[in-house]
Design a protein around this motif. Structure first.
Motif, PDB file in Angstrom:
ATOM      1  N   ILE A   9       0.819  -1.219   0.000  1.00 30.02           N
ATOM      2  CA  ILE A   9       0.000   0.000   0.000  1.00 30.02           C
ATOM      3  C   ILE A   9       0.851   1.267   0.000  1.00 30.02           C
ATOM      4  O   ILE A   9       0.424   2.308  -0.524  1.00 30.02           O
ATOM      5  N   GLU A  10       2.079   1.206   0.549  1.00 28.54           N
ATOM      6  CA  GLU A  10       2.960   2.376   0.518  1.00 28.54           C
ATOM      7  C   GLU A  10       3.302   2.771  -0.912  1.00 28.54           C
ATOM      8  O   GLU A  10       3.521   3.949  -1.224  1.00 28.54           O
ATOM      9  N   GLY A  11       3.358   1.763  -1.798  1.00 32.14           N
ATOM     10  CA  GLY A  11       3.679   2.003  -3.202  1.00 32.14           C
ATOM     11  C   GLY A  11       2.574   2.721  -3.951  1.00 32.14           C
ATOM     12  O   GLY A  11       2.780   3.168  -5.084  1.00 32.14           O
ATOM     13  N   VAL A  12       1.393   2.830  -3.341  1.00 27.82           N
ATOM     14  CA  VAL A  12       0.292   3.623  -3.906  1.00 27.82           C
ATOM     15  C   VAL A  12       0.261   4.998  -3.241  1.00 27.82           C
ATOM     16  O   VAL A  12       0.144   6.030  -3.909  1.00 27.82           O
ATOM     17  N   ALA A  13       0.392   5.015  -1.912  1.00 32.55           N
ATOM     18  CA  ALA A  13       0.231   6.255  -1.137  1.00 32.55           C
ATOM     19  C   ALA A  13       1.294   7.297  -1.483  1.00 32.55           C
ATOM     20  O   ALA A  13       0.971   8.466  -1.748  1.00 32.55           O
ATOM     21  N   GLY A  14       2.579   6.899  -1.493  1.00 37.23           N
ATOM     22  CA  GLY A  14       3.664   7.849  -1.735  1.00 37.23           C
ATOM     23  C   GLY A  14       3.617   8.477  -3.114  1.00 37.23           C
ATOM     24  O   GLY A  14       3.600   9.710  -3.242  1.00 37.23           O
ATOM     25  N   PRO A  15       3.596   7.663  -4.185  1.00 37.18           N
ATOM     26  CA  PRO A  15       3.571   8.245  -5.528  1.00 37.18           C
ATOM     27  C   PRO A  15       2.353   9.126  -5.797  1.00 37.18           C
ATOM     28  O   PRO A  15       2.473  10.147  -6.483  1.00 37.18           O
TER      29      PRO A  15
END
Length: 498
Positions: free
Chosen positions: A297-303
């Motif tokens: 999920i971090e790979g969606v939130a950050g970008p």
């Protein structure tokens, strides 16, 4: 304090009932169009540009801002649910978002994207409020040689960053510069590339160029590669995030603007590079590295946070210097020119109500975006089932109506089709579209600044590099041009050393 006072006045403008309505309409239209595959914010703004001719400028630009942010969010929805990015900045969202959706966590991925857009946009707009007046004040002292140097930097940067090769980027820029030459010479009044047509004496309208390259070119390209079976969207429930998801995403949401805003503000920055950098950063810092590629999920939130912050960054360059760093900013600059307004250092003095009303509307638009799109995510998912033939037939219809509305001339439709065919050819041979649009818009201005600088120096080329600012900019240009060669030399030395 002056900026804060001006922003409060801007909220007074943005919170009027009609401007609130335009912000809401912009967010809804932007999200609905951004959700549809292949239609990014640039095409959304270009298609809707002729619709706003009847509006007064402040309402029109508030609506454009809503379309911009809404379309960026819509593009990530398509990435997550269909693995088909609605626009280039949403490519990274598909890497982790689509595996999450396939694993039954599409709702969480959409929520992470929506809150990421809100957080990144909020942080980016705060930085815009803090920095834009300062940049505008400094830009007042910039002369013709400095402006020409900055425009050369924009040309070189946009051709170096985008596309599969620099040659293709330069070819695209050359197409744009050639289209920008059509019409009367601004200083001598001589006709250029008009082929004796009086209707071309005023030049080709930037709106027609933008709609032709983006909408017509994309529609023809999709028609040439049309699949008979439409992709099936994955059903989603009401987006929500649990405690463990929040613990994994809040740092990513805050890191995104630190990467996204600077890249949005520099020429040819855009959202593509910072989203990839944000993804790589989150992957390195994550405690769940094994989940990356499978639905982290971090790979969606950050970008997504970085993408939204970069959108605010693009407005710094556009409003203070009149330099568009993305396709959307280029189309919005065309809209400013359509209203007889020239973005630049004096814009904050000449049109304070419009500028600060627009900036305040960004805050309003982000709140509306979050409030409307979290509950409406299942509805947007259903839009993905529209058959492609109907979708692009509609795009062609609205593009033609919009182009005709610009000048009411049948020749405009012929020009639109010709430019659309050029856009199709550019996609066929891998030429990026953005350098062409930048060339059309900045080409005439760059020519004018070049001539002014040479007039000031009595025709001496040394007049182009007689200020510390222009020398610094040209040094950056040389680094950009020499970097690929330097990178190869460094790689060879490392190989020899090993």
């Amino acid at each position: 304090m002056d900026s804060l006072t001006s922003l409060i006045d801007g909220f007074g403008t943005a919170l009027t009932p009609m401007n609130l309505l335009w912000a809401a309409v912009g967010v809804l239209l932007g999200t609905a169009i951004g959700v549809l595959p292949g239609i990014g914010p640039a095409m959304a703004v270009a298609l809707l540009l002729p619709v706003t001719y009847g509006l007064e400028p402040t309402g029109a630009f508030i609506m454009f801002a809503g379309i911009y942010y809404g379309a960026m969010f819509g593009g990530s929805t398509t990435s997550i649910l269909l693995n088909t990015p609605g626009e280039s900045a949403a490519v990274v969202a598909a890497i982790e978002g689509n595996p999450m959706a396939k694993a039954g966590r599409g709702a969480q991925a959409l929520a992470a994207a929506a809150i990421g857009h809100f957080t990144g946009g909020l942080a980016g707009t705060i930085l815009l409020v803090a920095l834009a007046p300062t940049v505008a004040a400094l830009a007042v002292d910039i002369g013709a040689p400095d402006y020409f140097a900055v425009m050369v930097l924009a040309f070189i940067a946009v051709t170096s960053v985008l596309g599969s090769s620099r040659i293709r980027g330069l070819a695209s820029l050359l197409i744009g510069l050639t289209l920008g030459l059509v019409g009367l010479d601004q200083m001598t009044g001589q006709q250029r590339l008009t082929f004796g047509s009086l209707q071309l004496a005023d030049g080709i309208d930037v709106v027609i160029v933008a709609v032709g390259l983006f909408a017509i070119g994309e529609a023809l390209w999709v028609a040439a590669h049309l699949r008979r079976t439409a992709g099936e969207a994955i059903p989603v429930g009401r987006p929500w995030l649990g405690g463990s998801d929040l613990r994994r995403t809040w740092k990513a949401w805050l890191r995104g603007p630190l990467i996204g805003f600077p890249f949005g503000a520099i020429p040819a920055g855009g959202a593509e590079i910072p989203t990839f950098l944000s993804y790589v950063t989150e992957k390195r810092l994550s405690k769940h590295k094994d989940e990356f590629g499978k639905g982290a999920i971090e790979g969606v939130a950050g970008p997504e946070s970085a993408a939204s912050a970069s959108a605010a960054g693009t407005l710094v360059s556009m409003l203070t210097l009149g330099l568009p760093t993305t396709a959307v900013a280029a189309v919005m600059l065309a809209a400013f020119q359509q209203y007889g307004i020239q973005p630049g250092p004096l814009l904050f003095e000449r049109e304070p109500d419009l500028v600060w009303g627009l900036i305040a509307s960004l805050f309003v638009g982000m709140v509306l975006l979050l409030a409307l799109n979290l509950p409406l995510a299942p509805v947007w998912a259903k839009l993905l089932r529209i058959p492609r033939p109907y979708l692009y037939a509609g795009i062609l219809f609205f593009a033609a109506v919009g182009a005709y509305a610009v000048g009411g001339e049948a020749l405009d439709l012929v020009i639109l089709l010709v430019i659309g065919l050029i856009g199709f050819g550019m996609r066929r041979y891998g030429l990026p579209v953005l350098p062409a649009v930048i060339g059309v818009i900045l080409g005439p201005a760059a020519e004018q600044q070049l001539r002014r600088a040479l007039q000031i120096s009595d025709g001496s080329p040394a007049g182009l590099v007689d200020t510390p600012f222009s020398l610094t900019v040209y040094a950056v240009v040389l680094v950009l041009l020499a970097w690929p060669l330097l990178r190869k030399l460094i790689a060879r030395r490392r190989t020899v050393t090993v």
